[in-house]
Design a protein around this motif. Sequence first.
Motif, PDB file in Angstrom:
ATOM      1  N   SER A   3     -48.388 -50.625 -15.121  1.00 13.50           N
ATOM      2  CA  SER A   3     -47.237 -50.231 -15.948  1.00 13.50           C
ATOM      3  C   SER A   3     -46.452 -51.453 -16.391  1.00 13.50           C
ATOM      4  O   SER A   3     -46.006 -51.551 -17.533  1.00 13.50           O
ATOM      5  CB  SER A   3     -46.311 -49.312 -15.160  1.00 13.50           C
ATOM      6  N   LEU A   4     -46.279 -52.373 -15.470  1.00 18.19           N
ATOM      7  CA  LEU A   4     -45.512 -53.575 -15.760  1.00 18.19           C
ATOM      8  C   LEU A   4     -46.156 -54.356 -16.902  1.00 18.19           C
ATOM      9  O   LEU A   4     -45.463 -54.904 -17.766  1.00 18.19           O
ATOM     10  CB  LEU A   4     -45.483 -54.418 -14.483  1.00 18.19           C
ATOM     11  N   GLY A  60     -49.259 -49.627  -7.955  1.00 19.24           N
ATOM     12  CA  GLY A  60     -48.570 -50.856  -7.577  1.00 19.24           C
ATOM     13  C   GLY A  60     -49.313 -52.109  -7.990  1.00 19.24           C
ATOM     14  O   GLY A  60     -48.857 -53.220  -7.737  1.00 19.24           O
TER      15      GLY A  60
END
Lengths: 329, 326
Positions: A49-50, A45
């Motif tokens: 990845s973003l 989180g």
Amino acid sequence: MSAPLLSVRKLRVEFATRKGPLVALDDVSFDIARGEVLGVVGESGAGKSLTGLAIMGLIDPPGRIVSGEILLDGERIDHLSEDRMRLIRGPRIAMIFQDPLTSLDPLFTVGDQLVETIRAHQPLSAQAARQKAIGLLGEVGIPAPEQRVDSWPHEFSGGMRQRVVIALAMCAEPELIVADEPTTALDVSVQAQIIRLLKRLARERGLSVMLVTHDMGVIAETADRVAVMYAGRVVETGPVREVVHAALHPYAQGLMAAIPTLETRAVRLAQIPGSMPRLAPRTRPYCAFHTRCDKRFEPCSSIAPPVTRMGGREVACWLHEPVPAGAAR
Amino acid sequence: MLAFILRRLGSAAIVLIFVGVLAFILFRYVGDPVNQMVGIDTSIADRDRLRESLGLNDSVIVQALRFLGHAAMFDFGVSYQFKRPVAELLIERMPATLELSLISALLSLVIGIPMGVASALGKDRWYAKLLQAVSLAGISLPTFLIGILFIYLFSVTLRWFPSFGRGDTVKLGTYWTTGLLTSSGLRALILPAMTLALFQMTLIMRLVRSEMLEVLRSDHIRFARARGLPARSINFRHALKNSLVPVITVAGLQLGSVIAFATITETVFQWPGMGLLFLQSVQNVDVPIMAAYLLFVAAMFVAINLVVDILYLAVDPRLKTTSKAH
Ligand SMILES: Nc1ncnc2c1ncn2[C@@H]1O[C@H](COP(=O)(O)OP(=O)(O)O)[C@@H](O)[C@H]1O
Ligand SMILES: [Mg+2]
């Protein structure tokens, strides 16, 4: 040092929600040089990845890049049309994802998918593309590639499928590979093989790699530099040896303290008490880590720490920055 | 592959025997066959003689086996109202129903799939929203109402198409009569086929839409985009093919229900098919026709299921290996 291959500058990504925007990446900056392996760590989180998806131009609504720049070889690629971006994806930057079991289209043979990808970027005949596909499968370590090229994805094991995925990413000979936790979904026994393969390809082809992983051990062995992310920010970057042995940010120190030795490879990230805060609707006016930090002092809970450059390293922490007068409450 | 088909044929036979027993119960215990066949003034002795000759005094098991045996030879007895063999009546009516149903099913696929794709790819555009709204109407309006609306609009008001019947037909071979080869037959087909297709069309459109939206979010599509494949290939090669796998089942089952539920449309348009025959036989308690129709519908569903399974095998390579392994 020459200009970096990839440069991410003050990147900010928000998600539009019914209750207004949420900031998922805030002020993210880092560089990747040609041939360099940049490790990216941080708990689930954190925005790893973003960041990769943003580089690929693959952030889907409701997410979007609100500000900042992404430069490839000095040219901005964060605002290109879908058609121009398609010329970047594959021949310039490729991305591989966490789960090789779901990364391949189950209804097409591995060869079909390779040939299609090769021919999307190069004017080759079907026959020549097939030869190239077989060559790639051999290069990523698939045994008997002449036969395996006609197999279906489900006929490969997880590790072999990740090799196929890597071959697909290599089809158009990219300069940079974004590898988003390429081994997390695999058996421990094959994880090392996949990492070794990536390392070999990077060395032989002069590839740059952005290697996202949970495994600090992998970073320590593989990466040249490392970026530590926390709650949508990069809190520390630097050469891997320096960060591993003498991290500056308390969060990075916590991570490094728990690097597994060879015997306890299975142990993942450090157990730092507490959890990462949820996404906030705007830039946090404080250090996102301060609630879990045992070195916090006055400014941490009232002003966000700026990024400080210290030689080849960068850190965002008040411990390494003169506190502005009158800021402390 | 062969073993798979044999296995499926075995289970198909079990289903058909089960439905056959149901049909027998219907045949034997709904109303009294003798009362249906004779007039009010028939004497009790004559009735008993008829009862004996029909085998109605044998044990239930014997009667059931005889019924099933005859049914297996397509002998369903004689219709009470028409005094003709039921099989003959059904065969006479079958072409009308099958032509109507197949054309409707074809229409619903040929129109429904592209509409589903368009509304998935155009997610937030005006035409996608329009399609969604129209499809909601298509799914919620009852078939008979649509039929009546069509008749009112296109037959009564605009006078474009006839409101009832099948038009002129042509004989093909011994058993088949077709309306597809005459212009009046084609004109007569349009309204009932559209009426029957509308529900399936919207169903298929909505299914394709939701499947496609789901597939477009999947990992392998994201990876295809990350490899720089052109949008055309991502949407129509990878996403569409994956979306159509589940559509095969539904489309198959829908074809079955199109045939089974053509009844309503056939009634509205006085279409001379099996559905109309069935409704007439319900009104007249013509039990042999009802029993035969029940068996026919069951056989239809079983056959379609088998075809769907084989199609699956052809489309999805994952199943081929597992069925090979067994
Ligand atoms: N579609 C989305 N809508 C809202 N929030 C999202 C969406 N996708 C990702 N996020 C949020 O963005 C943050 C970063 O996610 P991600 O980059 O996947 O983290 P990591 O890869 O480091 O585990 C997470 O807090 C996640 O909840
Ligand atoms: Mg992730």
